[in-house]
Design a protein around this motif. Structure first.
Motif, PDB file in Angstrom:
ATOM      1  N   THR A 240      33.753  44.766  36.495  1.00 13.02           N
ATOM      2  CA  THR A 240      33.714  43.330  36.718  1.00 13.02           C
ATOM      3  C   THR A 240      32.409  42.784  36.166  1.00 13.02           C
ATOM      4  N   VAL A 241      32.502  41.909  35.194  1.00 10.11           N
ATOM      5  CA  VAL A 241      31.339  41.272  34.593  1.00 10.11           C
ATOM      6  C   VAL A 241      31.007  40.029  35.417  1.00 10.11           C
ATOM      7  N   LEU A 242      29.750  39.898  35.797  1.00  9.17           N
ATOM      8  CA  LEU A 242      29.268  38.726  36.526  1.00  9.17           C
ATOM      9  C   LEU A 242      28.643  37.767  35.528  1.00  9.17           C
ATOM     10  N   MET A 243      29.139  36.527  35.484  1.00 12.94           N
ATOM     11  CA  MET A 243      28.660  35.563  34.491  1.00 12.94           C
ATOM     12  C   MET A 243      28.241  34.262  35.168  1.00 12.94           C
ATOM     13  N   ARG A 244      27.296  33.604  34.549  1.00 15.65           N
ATOM     14  CA  ARG A 244      26.878  32.277  34.995  1.00 15.65           C
ATOM     15  C   ARG A 244      26.451  31.498  33.764  1.00 15.65           C
TER      16      ARG A 244
ATOM     17  N   LYS B 210      21.302  30.956  52.956  1.00 10.95           N
ATOM     18  CA  LYS B 210      22.684  31.133  52.508  1.00 10.95           C
ATOM     19  C   LYS B 210      23.143  32.575  52.699  1.00 10.95           C
ATOM     20  N   VAL B 211      22.255  33.533  52.432  1.00 15.72           N
ATOM     21  CA  VAL B 211      22.574  34.949  52.643  1.00 15.72           C
ATOM     22  C   VAL B 211      22.933  35.187  54.109  1.00 15.72           C
TER      23      VAL B 211
ATOM     24  N   ARG C  38      26.605  36.618  30.364  1.00 16.58           N
ATOM     25  CA  ARG C  38      26.776  37.811  31.197  1.00 16.58           C
ATOM     26  C   ARG C  38      25.458  38.124  31.879  1.00 16.58           C
ATOM     27  N   ARG C  39      25.514  38.207  33.216  1.00 11.95           N
ATOM     28  CA  ARG C  39      24.304  38.426  34.007  1.00 11.95           C
ATOM     29  C   ARG C  39      24.245  39.807  34.636  1.00 11.95           C
ATOM     30  N   GLY C  40      25.382  40.467  34.760  1.00  3.26           N
ATOM     31  CA  GLY C  40      25.422  41.776  35.393  1.00  3.26           C
ATOM     32  C   GLY C  40      26.848  42.259  35.477  1.00  3.26           C
TER      33      GLY C  40
ATOM     34  N   ALA D 233      31.347  43.418  47.151  1.00  2.00           N
ATOM     35  CA  ALA D 233      30.121  42.937  46.518  1.00  2.00           C
ATOM     36  C   ALA D 233      30.421  41.793  45.561  1.00  2.00           C
ATOM     37  N   VAL D 234      31.547  41.854  44.856  1.00  2.00           N
ATOM     38  CA  VAL D 234      31.896  40.796  43.907  1.00  2.00           C
ATOM     39  C   VAL D 234      32.054  39.468  44.643  1.00  2.00           C
ATOM     40  N   LEU D 235      32.791  39.463  45.731  1.00  2.00           N
ATOM     41  CA  LEU D 235      32.992  38.245  46.510  1.00  2.00           C
ATOM     42  C   LEU D 235      31.666  37.725  47.055  1.00  2.00           C
ATOM     43  N   PHE D 236      30.816  38.623  47.555  1.00  2.00           N
ATOM     44  CA  PHE D 236      29.519  38.225  48.093  1.00  2.00           C
ATOM     45  C   PHE D 236      28.691  37.500  47.039  1.00  2.00           C
ATOM     46  N   TYR D 237      28.561  38.055  45.848  1.00  2.00           N
ATOM     47  CA  TYR D 237      27.738  37.435  44.812  1.00  2.00           C
ATOM     48  C   TYR D 237      28.392  36.192  44.214  1.00  2.00           C
ATOM     49  N   LYS D 238      29.721  36.120  44.210  1.00  2.00           N
ATOM     50  CA  LYS D 238      30.388  34.888  43.785  1.00  2.00           C
ATOM     51  C   LYS D 238      30.051  33.760  44.744  1.00  2.00           C
ATOM     52  N   GLN D 239      30.046  34.059  46.045  1.00  2.00           N
ATOM     53  CA  GLN D 239      29.722  33.051  47.046  1.00  2.00           C
ATOM     54  C   GLN D 239      28.236  32.724  47.061  1.00  2.00           C
ATOM     55  N   LEU D 240      27.400  33.700  46.827  1.00  2.00           N
ATOM     56  CA  LEU D 240      25.955  33.510  46.899  1.00  2.00           C
ATOM     57  C   LEU D 240      25.422  32.690  45.736  1.00  2.00           C
ATOM     58  N   VAL D 241      25.759  33.049  44.515  1.00  2.09           N
ATOM     59  CA  VAL D 241      25.193  32.376  43.335  1.00  2.09           C
ATOM     60  C   VAL D 241      26.249  31.826  42.380  1.00  2.09           C
ATOM     61  N   GLN D 242      27.456  31.675  42.875  1.00  2.00           N
ATOM     62  CA  GLN D 242      28.547  31.077  42.104  1.00  2.00           C
ATOM     63  C   GLN D 242      28.794  31.772  40.759  1.00  2.00           C
ATOM     64  N   TYR D 243      28.716  33.104  40.761  1.00  6.66           N
ATOM     65  CA  TYR D 243      29.052  33.831  39.543  1.00  6.66           C
ATOM     66  C   TYR D 243      30.520  33.638  39.214  1.00  6.66           C
TER      67      TYR D 243
END
Length: 92
Positions: free
Chosen positions: A26-30, A65-66, A34-36, A2-12
């Motif tokens: 794993t903190v998702l940031m943009r 993109k998805v 911190r976004r999630g 899931a981390v790789l997917f969201y990094k690729q999807l929205v450049q977290y």
């Protein structure tokens, strides 16, 4: 996954915070915010119930993109749901 997917999807960007010797958060940031976050569940008898939502400005291009990332989509009451590598929802 899931981390790789969201990094690729929205450049977290990500930051990993160890919780125990075997579990990390794993903190998702943009844009420096911190976004999630995502944590692996360390128990085999507990299933994930994480349901992510990502707000987007252009639902059409994000849905494309998805699909490029190997997921399928469906739309229900104006929300596009993605299924595949990881599943969640995109909301305009």
């Amino acid at each position: 996954m899931a981390v790789l997917f969201y990094k690729q999807l929205v450049q977290y960007e990500t930051e990993t915070i160890p919780l125990t010797e075997t579990v990390a958060y794993t903190v998702l940031m943009r844009d420096g915010l911190r976004r999630g976050g995502i944590v692996n569940i360390p128990w085999e008898d507990v299933e994930s119930e994480w349901v992510p939502y990502v707000a987007v400005k252009d639902i059409g291009s994000m849905t494309a993109k998805v699909k490029e990332l190997g997921c399928t989509t469906s739309t229900y009451y104006g929300v596009t749901y993605t299924y595949g590598t990881s599943w969640g929802a995109l909301s305009p």
